[in-house]
Design a protein around this motif. Structure first.
Motif, PDB file in Angstrom:
ATOM      1  N   ILE A 154      53.593  47.438  -4.997  1.00  0.00           N
ATOM      2  CA  ILE A 154      54.915  47.176  -4.404  1.00  0.00           C
ATOM      3  C   ILE A 154      54.784  46.249  -3.200  1.00  0.00           C
ATOM      4  N   ALA A 155      53.812  46.517  -2.347  1.00  0.00           N
ATOM      5  CA  ALA A 155      53.602  45.677  -1.169  1.00  0.00           C
ATOM      6  C   ALA A 155      53.237  44.244  -1.556  1.00  0.00           C
ATOM      7  N   GLU A 156      52.398  44.095  -2.579  1.00  0.00           N
ATOM      8  CA  GLU A 156      52.004  42.755  -3.046  1.00  0.00           C
ATOM      9  C   GLU A 156      53.201  41.987  -3.594  1.00  0.00           C
ATOM     10  N   VAL A 157      54.033  42.643  -4.398  1.00  0.00           N
ATOM     11  CA  VAL A 157      55.223  41.988  -4.947  1.00  0.00           C
ATOM     12  C   VAL A 157      56.183  41.602  -3.826  1.00  0.00           C
ATOM     13  N   GLN A 158      56.365  42.489  -2.866  1.00  0.00           N
ATOM     14  CA  GLN A 158      57.255  42.186  -1.739  1.00  0.00           C
ATOM     15  C   GLN A 158      56.740  41.009  -0.923  1.00  0.00           C
ATOM     16  N   SER A 159      55.440  40.964  -0.656  1.00  0.00           N
ATOM     17  CA  SER A 159      54.909  39.874   0.174  1.00  0.00           C
ATOM     18  C   SER A 159      54.815  38.559  -0.588  1.00  0.00           C
ATOM     19  N   ARG A 160      54.424  38.618  -1.850  1.00  0.00           N
ATOM     20  CA  ARG A 160      54.228  37.391  -2.620  1.00  0.00           C
ATOM     21  C   ARG A 160      55.539  36.766  -3.080  1.00  0.00           C
ATOM     22  N   PHE A 161      56.491  37.600  -3.515  1.00  0.00           N
ATOM     23  CA  PHE A 161      57.726  37.083  -4.095  1.00  0.00           C
ATOM     24  C   PHE A 161      58.960  37.361  -3.251  1.00  0.00           C
ATOM     25  N   ASN A 162      58.778  38.022  -2.109  1.00  0.00           N
ATOM     26  CA  ASN A 162      59.883  38.373  -1.242  1.00  0.00           C
ATOM     27  C   ASN A 162      60.958  39.130  -2.029  1.00  0.00           C
ATOM     28  N   TYR A 163      60.520  40.070  -2.851  1.00  0.00           N
ATOM     29  CA  TYR A 163      61.409  40.815  -3.740  1.00  0.00           C
ATOM     30  C   TYR A 163      61.377  42.285  -3.373  1.00  0.00           C
ATOM     31  N   ILE A 164      62.536  42.816  -3.031  1.00  0.00           N
ATOM     32  CA  ILE A 164      62.663  44.235  -2.685  1.00  0.00           C
ATOM     33  C   ILE A 164      63.786  44.808  -3.543  1.00  0.00           C
ATOM     34  N   ASP A 165      63.521  45.944  -4.167  1.00  0.00           N
ATOM     35  CA  ASP A 165      64.491  46.542  -5.069  1.00  0.00           C
ATOM     36  C   ASP A 165      64.294  48.050  -5.072  1.00  0.00           C
ATOM     37  N   ASN A 166      65.241  48.767  -5.636  1.00  0.00           N
ATOM     38  CA  ASN A 166      65.055  50.211  -5.770  1.00  0.00           C
ATOM     39  C   ASN A 166      64.854  50.553  -7.248  1.00  0.00           C
ATOM     40  N   TRP A 167      64.445  51.793  -7.521  1.00  0.00           N
ATOM     41  CA  TRP A 167      64.103  52.194  -8.881  1.00  0.00           C
ATOM     42  C   TRP A 167      65.299  52.127  -9.817  1.00  0.00           C
ATOM     43  N   LYS A 168      66.471  52.514  -9.349  1.00  0.00           N
ATOM     44  CA  LYS A 168      67.648  52.522 -10.215  1.00  0.00           C
ATOM     45  C   LYS A 168      67.996  51.111 -10.668  1.00  0.00           C
TER      46      LYS A 168
END
Length: 109
Positions: free
Chosen positions: A5-19
């Motif tokens: 999750i941290a890698e996706v957030q830092s690399r792609f600037n993507y934040i989302d929730n499970w739903k």
């Protein structure tokens, strides 16, 4: 999981929730399939062999669900003979295979 999750957030600037992620998953899968026909999830074992992974979200560990899964697995994924099935749910699988009209009988699988 938290590192992914941290890698996706830092690399792609993507934040989302499970739903939201769960709701958009079918769209992503259709896009992947359209881009890479006959693509499938895979893993690598300790001997560096490629192993295909398939899954389905069903109502529960019941015979009808296994029959649904195996029927679609054979129809869309396992299109050649000589394939094997490995699972610890052999009672359900045996029952589903028995009802499969021999589509999983040797030499097919």
């Amino acid at each position: 999981m938290k590192f992914i999750i941290a890698e996706v957030q830092s690399r792609f600037n993507y934040i989302d929730n499970w739903k939201v992620s769960y709701q958009t998953l079918p769209v992503w899968l259709k896009a992947i399939i359209a881009k890479m026909l006959r693509s499938l999830a895979m893993a690598q074992d300790g001997n560096q062999n490629i192993v295909l992974i398939t899954f389905a979200i069903v109502e529960g560990e019941i015979g009808d669900a296994w029959e649904f899964f195996l029927t679609n697995l054979r129809r869309y994924i396992v299109t050649r003979d000589g394939m094997g099935i490995i699972s610890n749910h052999y009672n359900y699988i045996d029952a589903a295979i028995a009802r499969s009209n021999r589509t999983w009988s040797p030499p097919r699988a």
